[in-house]
Design an enzyme around this catalytic site. Structure first.
Site, PDB file in Angstrom:
ATOM      1  N   ARG A  77       0.784  -1.123   0.065  1.00 41.80           N
ATOM      2  CA  ARG A  77      -0.337  -0.154  -0.288  1.00 41.80           C
ATOM      3  C   ARG A  77       1.002   1.387   0.408  1.00 41.80           C
ATOM      4  O   ARG A  77       1.811   1.405   0.748  1.00 41.80           O
ATOM      5  CB  ARG A  77      -0.955  -0.179   1.365  1.00 41.80           C
ATOM      6  N   GLU A  85     -11.247   4.882  -4.685  1.00 37.84           N
ATOM      7  CA  GLU A  85     -11.496   3.923  -4.325  1.00 37.84           C
ATOM      8  C   GLU A  85     -12.024   2.922  -6.069  1.00 37.84           C
ATOM      9  O   GLU A  85     -12.222   4.507  -6.506  1.00 37.84           O
ATOM     10  CB  GLU A  85     -11.995   3.274  -3.092  1.00 37.84           C
ATOM     11  N   ARG A 119      -0.835  -5.476   4.895  1.00 36.65           N
ATOM     12  CA  ARG A 119      -1.100  -5.524   3.372  1.00 36.65           C
ATOM     13  C   ARG A 119       1.012  -4.873   4.529  1.00 36.65           C
ATOM     14  O   ARG A 119       0.979  -3.958   4.552  1.00 36.65           O
ATOM     15  CB  ARG A 119      -0.913  -4.181   2.498  1.00 36.65           C
TER      16      ARG A 119
END
Length: 192
Positions: A77, A85, A119
């Site tokens: 990330r 999004e 992540r």
């Protein structure tokens, strides 16, 4: 390994110690620590490490998968930016742009830690170019101030701020839309 010559109390103590050692050995055998294992905390600057790999997938405008030098697939990330999004306006374009920048390419990741989704959090660069800066410059991400104010270096913070402001002023990318909704607000509405 009990012996009729040992008193009962010592046999019980011996069994207890043996049982504890077996349990400790079993736990240790199931967990192998590697130097790249990172803490479950956000951006611990004293635990920064570098990672190199080839990007094999892009999930959205701020998340990618890479294969490291040990052939492990790792989800990363991007630190300090938040892209729309995928279901938001400009989400597919942000994903497409990140893919254009990194897919199939070797990248360096300055890793800070992990997020709640496991992540890696990191600053990703290709040929010395910070891909988060490019996403900001092209109006395809917000500077993620919630984390940046706490954790980003002052110089990088100013650079990211300037890139976002310039994109806003020139109506680049998502800034063409005067009602562009920040991804964190969108997620809050969708997930409550």
């Amino acid at each position: 390994m009990t012996s009729p010559d040992l008193p009962v109390k010592r046999q019980k103590t011996y069994k207890w110690h043996l049982g504890a050692l077996i349990l400790i050995a079993a736990v240790a055998a199931t967990y192998t620590f590697r130097p790249n294992d990172l803490p479950e905390a956000r951006h611990q600057s004293d635990k920064v490490s570098m990672l190199q790999g080839r990007v094999v997938g892009v999930m959205d405008g701020d998340t990618l998968d890479l294969i490291d030098t040990d052939e492990h697939t790792i989800r990363v990330r991007l630190s300090y930016v938040d892209a729309p999004e995928f279901t938001q306006p400009y989400g597919p374009l942000a994903r497409q742009n990140l893919a254009r920048l990194v897919i199939g390419k070797q990248v360096m990741v300055r890793v800070h830690g992990k997020d709640k989704f496991d992540r890696l959090l990191g600053e990703v660069s290709h040929n010395g170019q910070d891909v988060s800066e490019t996403q900001l410059q092209q109006g395809l991400a917000w500077h993620y101030l919630y984390y940046a104010r706490k954790e980003q270096s002052a110089g990088q913070f100013e650079r990211y701020q300037q890139l976002e402001q310039t994109a806003r002023q020139h109506n680049v990318g998502l800034w063409r839309d005067p009602k562009a909704e920040a991804p964190w607000d969108f997620r809050r509405q969708v997930h409550g």
